[in-house]
Write a protein that holds these residues in place. Structure first.
Motif, PDB file in Angstrom:
ATOM      1  N   MET A   1      36.850  15.889  38.622  1.00  5.76           N
ATOM      2  CA  MET A   1      36.591  17.062  39.430  1.00  5.76           C
ATOM      3  C   MET A   1      37.751  18.045  39.342  1.00  5.76           C
ATOM      4  SD  MET A   1      34.481  18.510  41.310  1.00  5.76           S
ATOM      5  CE  MET A   1      34.311  19.741  42.542  1.00  5.76           C
ATOM      6  N   GLU A   2      38.982  17.503  39.377  1.00  6.27           N
ATOM      7  CA  GLU A   2      40.153  18.383  39.312  1.00  6.27           C
ATOM      8  C   GLU A   2      40.238  19.073  37.965  1.00  6.27           C
ATOM      9  OE1 GLU A   2      43.265  15.716  40.190  1.00  6.27           O
ATOM     10  OE2 GLU A   2      42.788  15.596  42.319  1.00  6.27           O
ATOM     11  N   LEU A   3      39.851  18.364  36.902  1.00  6.26           N
ATOM     12  CA  LEU A   3      39.866  18.968  35.576  1.00  6.26           C
ATOM     13  C   LEU A   3      38.859  20.106  35.485  1.00  6.26           C
ATOM     14  CD1 LEU A   3      40.937  18.933  32.683  1.00  6.26           C
ATOM     15  CD2 LEU A   3      39.118  17.322  32.130  1.00  6.26           C
ATOM     16  N   VAL A   4      37.694  19.913  36.095  1.00 11.46           N
ATOM     17  CA  VAL A   4      36.676  20.962  36.096  1.00 11.46           C
ATOM     18  C   VAL A   4      37.205  22.189  36.828  1.00 11.46           C
ATOM     19  CG1 VAL A   4      34.379  21.572  36.931  1.00 11.46           C
ATOM     20  CG2 VAL A   4      34.774  19.337  35.902  1.00 11.46           C
ATOM     21  N   LEU A   5      37.871  21.984  37.946  1.00 12.31           N
ATOM     22  CA  LEU A   5      38.441  23.115  38.682  1.00 12.31           C
ATOM     23  C   LEU A   5      39.584  23.767  37.908  1.00 12.31           C
ATOM     24  CD1 LEU A   5      38.502  21.757  42.340  1.00 12.31           C
ATOM     25  CD2 LEU A   5      36.980  23.474  41.370  1.00 12.31           C
ATOM     26  N   ALA A   6      40.441  22.951  37.309  1.00 16.02           N
ATOM     27  CA  ALA A   6      41.593  23.485  36.593  1.00 16.02           C
ATOM     28  C   ALA A   6      41.182  24.291  35.363  1.00 16.02           C
ATOM     29  CB  ALA A   6      42.523  22.355  36.186  1.00 16.02           C
ATOM     30  N   LEU A   7      40.110  23.894  34.715  1.00 21.49           N
ATOM     31  CA  LEU A   7      39.641  24.626  33.542  1.00 21.49           C
ATOM     32  C   LEU A   7      38.555  25.634  33.872  1.00 21.49           C
ATOM     33  CD1 LEU A   7      39.482  21.740  30.928  1.00 21.49           C
ATOM     34  CD2 LEU A   7      41.247  23.476  31.192  1.00 21.49           C
ATOM     35  N   GLY A   8      37.753  25.334  34.869  1.00 21.62           N
ATOM     36  CA  GLY A   8      36.611  26.185  35.186  1.00 21.62           C
ATOM     37  C   GLY A   8      36.984  27.491  35.844  1.00 21.62           C
ATOM     38  N   ILE A   9      37.911  27.466  36.781  1.00 25.09           N
ATOM     39  CA  ILE A   9      38.277  28.696  37.500  1.00 25.09           C
ATOM     40  C   ILE A   9      38.918  29.723  36.564  1.00 25.09           C
ATOM     41  CG2 ILE A   9      39.780  29.627  39.308  1.00 25.09           C
ATOM     42  CD1 ILE A   9      39.144  27.115  40.932  1.00 25.09           C
ATOM     43  N   PRO A  10      39.922  29.347  35.754  1.00 32.11           N
ATOM     44  CA  PRO A  10      40.466  30.355  34.830  1.00 32.11           C
ATOM     45  C   PRO A  10      39.443  30.850  33.810  1.00 32.11           C
ATOM     46  CG  PRO A  10      41.987  28.529  35.030  1.00 32.11           C
ATOM     47  CD  PRO A  10      40.736  28.134  35.723  1.00 32.11           C
ATOM     48  N   LEU A  11      38.594  29.955  33.332  1.00 32.31           N
ATOM     49  CA  LEU A  11      37.572  30.356  32.375  1.00 32.31           C
ATOM     50  C   LEU A  11      36.579  31.317  33.025  1.00 32.31           C
ATOM     51  CD1 LEU A  11      36.530  29.927  29.493  1.00 32.31           C
ATOM     52  CD2 LEU A  11      35.117  28.086  30.372  1.00 32.31           C
ATOM     53  N   PHE A  12      36.191  31.032  34.253  1.00 28.38           N
ATOM     54  CA  PHE A  12      35.281  31.909  34.986  1.00 28.38           C
ATOM     55  C   PHE A  12      35.915  33.286  35.201  1.00 28.38           C
ATOM     56  CE2 PHE A  12      33.685  33.563  39.058  1.00 28.38           C
ATOM     57  CZ  PHE A  12      32.340  33.685  38.739  1.00 28.38           C
ATOM     58  N   LEU A  13      37.188  33.305  35.578  1.00 20.69           N
ATOM     59  CA  LEU A  13      37.877  34.583  35.779  1.00 20.69           C
ATOM     60  C   LEU A  13      37.993  35.357  34.466  1.00 20.69           C
ATOM     61  CD1 LEU A  13      40.745  33.611  38.241  1.00 20.69           C
ATOM     62  CD2 LEU A  13      38.747  35.038  38.710  1.00 20.69           C
ATOM     63  N   LEU A  14      38.330  34.658  33.395  1.00 19.13           N
ATOM     64  CA  LEU A  14      38.467  35.317  32.098  1.00 19.13           C
ATOM     65  C   LEU A  14      37.145  35.916  31.640  1.00 19.13           C
ATOM     66  CD1 LEU A  14      40.262  35.910  29.620  1.00 19.13           C
ATOM     67  CD2 LEU A  14      39.467  33.755  28.691  1.00 19.13           C
ATOM     68  N   LEU A  15      36.083  35.143  31.726  1.00 23.06           N
ATOM     69  CA  LEU A  15      34.779  35.645  31.300  1.00 23.06           C
ATOM     70  C   LEU A  15      34.268  36.743  32.229  1.00 23.06           C
ATOM     71  CD1 LEU A  15      33.044  32.321  30.234  1.00 23.06           C
ATOM     72  CD2 LEU A  15      34.011  34.096  28.763  1.00 23.06           C
ATOM     73  N   GLY A  16      34.542  36.600  33.528  1.00 27.68           N
ATOM     74  CA  GLY A  16      34.119  37.617  34.482  1.00 27.68           C
ATOM     75  C   GLY A  16      34.833  38.938  34.257  1.00 27.68           C
ATOM     76  N   LEU A  17      36.148  38.888  34.079  1.00 27.58           N
ATOM     77  CA  LEU A  17      36.897  40.118  33.833  1.00 27.58           C
ATOM     78  C   LEU A  17      36.515  40.737  32.498  1.00 27.58           C
ATOM     79  CD1 LEU A  17      40.445  39.200  35.165  1.00 27.58           C
ATOM     80  CD2 LEU A  17      38.798  40.793  36.161  1.00 27.58           C
ATOM     81  N   THR A  18      36.258  39.903  31.505  1.00 22.70           N
ATOM     82  CA  THR A  18      35.827  40.423  30.206  1.00 22.70           C
ATOM     83  C   THR A  18      34.505  41.154  30.341  1.00 22.70           C
ATOM     84  OG1 THR A  18      36.968  38.638  29.070  1.00 22.70           O
ATOM     85  CG2 THR A  18      35.268  39.797  27.834  1.00 22.70           C
ATOM     86  N   ALA A  19      33.579  40.585  31.090  1.00 26.53           N
ATOM     87  CA  ALA A  19      32.279  41.225  31.282  1.00 26.53           C
ATOM     88  C   ALA A  19      32.422  42.543  32.033  1.00 26.53           C
ATOM     89  CB  ALA A  19      31.339  40.289  32.034  1.00 26.53           C
ATOM     90  N   VAL A  20      33.273  42.569  33.052  1.00 27.69           N
ATOM     91  CA  VAL A  20      33.484  43.802  33.818  1.00 27.69           C
ATOM     92  C   VAL A  20      34.115  44.880  32.942  1.00 27.69           C
ATOM     93  CG1 VAL A  20      34.838  44.816  35.701  1.00 27.69           C
ATOM     94  CG2 VAL A  20      33.599  42.689  36.069  1.00 27.69           C
ATOM     95  N   PHE A  21      35.117  44.503  32.159  1.00 27.53           N
ATOM     96  CA  PHE A  21      35.789  45.483  31.316  1.00 27.53           C
ATOM     97  C   PHE A  21      34.893  45.986  30.194  1.00 27.53           C
ATOM     98  CE2 PHE A  21      40.290  43.767  32.373  1.00 27.53           C
ATOM     99  CZ  PHE A  21      40.220  44.403  33.603  1.00 27.53           C
ATOM    100  N   MET A  22      34.021  45.129  29.700  1.00 28.39           N
ATOM    101  CA  MET A  22      33.111  45.563  28.644  1.00 28.39           C
ATOM    102  C   MET A  22      32.053  46.510  29.195  1.00 28.39           C
ATOM    103  SD  MET A  22      32.631  42.140  26.323  1.00 28.39           S
ATOM    104  CE  MET A  22      31.372  42.862  25.326  1.00 28.39           C
TER     105      MET A  22
END
Length: 61
Positions: A1-22
């Motif tokens: 669970m901790e691994l999912v949070l540690a990798l999922g949150i930054p990945l979600f932020l990266l993809l979200g910001l990329t989508a907003v900027f695009m």
């Protein structure tokens, strides 16, 4: 669970910001930060990483 949070949150932020900027383009405030502080930020980052690596190497001995 901790691994999912540690990798999922930054990945979600990266993809979200990329989508907003695009969709809307890079906001003006980010362009201003990039142009004003880019050189100093890189230099400070290199200095901090070098110092941290040196300290870590010294404490291993």
């Amino acid at each position: 669970m901790e691994l999912v949070l540690a990798l999922g949150i930054p990945l979600f932020l990266l993809l979200g910001l990329t989508a907003v900027f695009m969709a809307d383009g890079v906001p003006l405030w980010i362009q201003n930060i990039n142009s004003k502080y880019s050189d100093k930020a890189w230099l400070l980052g290199v200095i901090i990483l070098s110092t941290a690596g040196l300290i870590a190497a010294l404490f291993k001995r």
